[in-house]
Scaffold this motif. Structure first.
Motif, PDB file in Angstrom:
ATOM      1  N   PHE A  19      39.288   8.785  33.612  1.00  0.00           N
ATOM      2  CA  PHE A  19      38.226   9.753  33.329  1.00  0.00           C
ATOM      3  C   PHE A  19      37.969   9.860  31.822  1.00  0.00           C
ATOM      4  O   PHE A  19      36.818   9.887  31.381  1.00  0.00           O
ATOM      5  N   MET A  20      39.042   9.931  31.044  1.00  0.00           N
ATOM      6  CA  MET A  20      38.887  10.045  29.593  1.00  0.00           C
ATOM      7  C   MET A  20      38.220   8.806  29.006  1.00  0.00           C
ATOM      8  O   MET A  20      37.338   8.917  28.157  1.00  0.00           O
ATOM      9  N   LEU A  21      38.625   7.622  29.469  1.00  0.00           N
ATOM     10  CA  LEU A  21      38.025   6.387  28.958  1.00  0.00           C
ATOM     11  C   LEU A  21      36.552   6.283  29.335  1.00  0.00           C
ATOM     12  O   LEU A  21      35.725   5.840  28.524  1.00  0.00           O
ATOM     13  N   ALA A  22      36.212   6.719  30.538  1.00  0.00           N
ATOM     14  CA  ALA A  22      34.806   6.691  30.964  1.00  0.00           C
ATOM     15  C   ALA A  22      33.973   7.648  30.111  1.00  0.00           C
ATOM     16  O   ALA A  22      32.869   7.296  29.664  1.00  0.00           O
ATOM     17  N   ALA A  23      34.500   8.846  29.863  1.00  0.00           N
ATOM     18  CA  ALA A  23      33.781   9.812  29.031  1.00  0.00           C
ATOM     19  C   ALA A  23      33.666   9.297  27.598  1.00  0.00           C
ATOM     20  O   ALA A  23      32.613   9.440  26.961  1.00  0.00           O
ATOM     21  N   TRP A  24      34.712   8.670  27.110  1.00  0.00           N
ATOM     22  CA  TRP A  24      34.699   8.107  25.755  1.00  0.00           C
ATOM     23  C   TRP A  24      33.606   7.049  25.641  1.00  0.00           C
ATOM     24  O   TRP A  24      32.796   7.071  24.716  1.00  0.00           O
ATOM     25  N   GLU A  25      33.588   6.116  26.582  1.00  0.00           N
ATOM     26  CA  GLU A  25      32.591   5.044  26.553  1.00  0.00           C
ATOM     27  C   GLU A  25      31.168   5.591  26.653  1.00  0.00           C
ATOM     28  O   GLU A  25      30.257   5.112  25.984  1.00  0.00           O
ATOM     29  N   GLU A  30      26.066   6.795  23.856  1.00  0.00           N
ATOM     30  CA  GLU A  30      25.061   7.787  23.471  1.00  0.00           C
ATOM     31  C   GLU A  30      24.944   7.921  21.952  1.00  0.00           C
ATOM     32  O   GLU A  30      24.135   8.702  21.458  1.00  0.00           O
ATOM     33  N   GLY A  31      25.781   7.200  21.229  1.00  0.00           N
ATOM     34  CA  GLY A  31      25.688   7.206  19.778  1.00  0.00           C
ATOM     35  C   GLY A  31      26.605   8.171  19.053  1.00  0.00           C
ATOM     36  O   GLY A  31      26.447   8.385  17.850  1.00  0.00           O
ATOM     37  N   VAL A  32      27.552   8.761  19.751  1.00  0.00           N
ATOM     38  CA  VAL A  32      28.488   9.677  19.093  1.00  0.00           C
ATOM     39  C   VAL A  32      29.415   8.867  18.188  1.00  0.00           C
ATOM     40  O   VAL A  32      29.941   7.823  18.595  1.00  0.00           O
ATOM     41  N   ASP A  33      29.587   9.319  16.954  1.00  0.00           N
ATOM     42  CA  ASP A  33      30.458   8.652  15.990  1.00  0.00           C
ATOM     43  C   ASP A  33      31.900   8.658  16.498  1.00  0.00           C
ATOM     44  O   ASP A  33      32.406   9.696  16.945  1.00  0.00           O
ATOM     45  N   ARG A  34      32.569   7.513  16.416  1.00  0.00           N
ATOM     46  CA  ARG A  34      33.945   7.384  16.929  1.00  0.00           C
ATOM     47  C   ARG A  34      34.913   8.346  16.248  1.00  0.00           C
ATOM     48  O   ARG A  34      35.787   8.927  16.911  1.00  0.00           O
ATOM     49  N   ASP A  35      34.791   8.516  14.938  1.00  0.00           N
ATOM     50  CA  ASP A  35      35.692   9.432  14.233  1.00  0.00           C
ATOM     51  C   ASP A  35      35.487  10.878  14.678  1.00  0.00           C
ATOM     52  O   ASP A  35      36.455  11.616  14.881  1.00  0.00           O
ATOM     53  N   MET A  36      34.225  11.267  14.827  1.00  0.00           N
ATOM     54  CA  MET A  36      33.940  12.635  15.287  1.00  0.00           C
ATOM     55  C   MET A  36      34.444  12.838  16.715  1.00  0.00           C
ATOM     56  O   MET A  36      34.997  13.893  17.048  1.00  0.00           O
ATOM     57  N   LEU A  37      34.267  11.830  17.542  1.00  0.00           N
ATOM     58  CA  LEU A  37      34.736  11.901  18.923  1.00  0.00           C
ATOM     59  C   LEU A  37      36.257  12.012  18.968  1.00  0.00           C
ATOM     60  O   LEU A  37      36.807  12.825  19.716  1.00  0.00           O
ATOM     61  N   ALA A  38      36.931  11.213  18.148  1.00  0.00           N
ATOM     62  CA  ALA A  38      38.395  11.253  18.114  1.00  0.00           C
ATOM     63  C   ALA A  38      38.896  12.622  17.656  1.00  0.00           C
ATOM     64  O   ALA A  38      39.840  13.180  18.238  1.00  0.00           O
ATOM     65  N   ASN A  39      38.270  13.179  16.625  1.00  0.00           N
ATOM     66  CA  ASN A  39      38.669  14.505  16.153  1.00  0.00           C
ATOM     67  C   ASN A  39      38.418  15.576  17.201  1.00  0.00           C
ATOM     68  O   ASN A  39      39.238  16.476  17.401  1.00  0.00           O
TER      69      ASN A  39
END
Length: 83
Positions: A19-25, A30-39
């Motif tokens: 579930f987490m990996l699917a939401a991450w992908e 959708e263009g969310v910055d990886r660093d912002m997503l990780a934080n």
């Protein structure tokens, strides 16, 4: 050949990871910055853990993170990182 038995906890853990990996992908697509997503993921995870186990227990968990990080537990293989 040896049969591998997976318990309910392991299956639940795998489901949560899926579930987490699917939401991450989806967020990345959708263009969310990886660093912002990780934080945001770290903040959300720590908030949930504190809510469940308390500040003392989570601080003990967090104290163990430097050694786990430095030992490479969270590092991706170079081929996975390039994808």
């Amino acid at each position: 050949m040896t049969a591998v038995t997976i318990g309910k906890n392991e299956l639940d853990s795998l489901d949560a990871l899926r579930f987490m990996l699917a939401a991450w992908e989806e967020a990345i697509e959708e263009g969310v910055d990886r660093d912002m997503l990780a934080n945001a993921a770290l903040f959300t995870a720590l908030t949930e853990l504190v809510s469940t186990y308390g500040e003392q227990a989570v601080s003990i968990l967090a104290k163990g993170l430097p050694n786990r990080i430095l030992s490479g537990e969270f590092s991706e293989a170079p081929t996975e990182r390039m994808q």
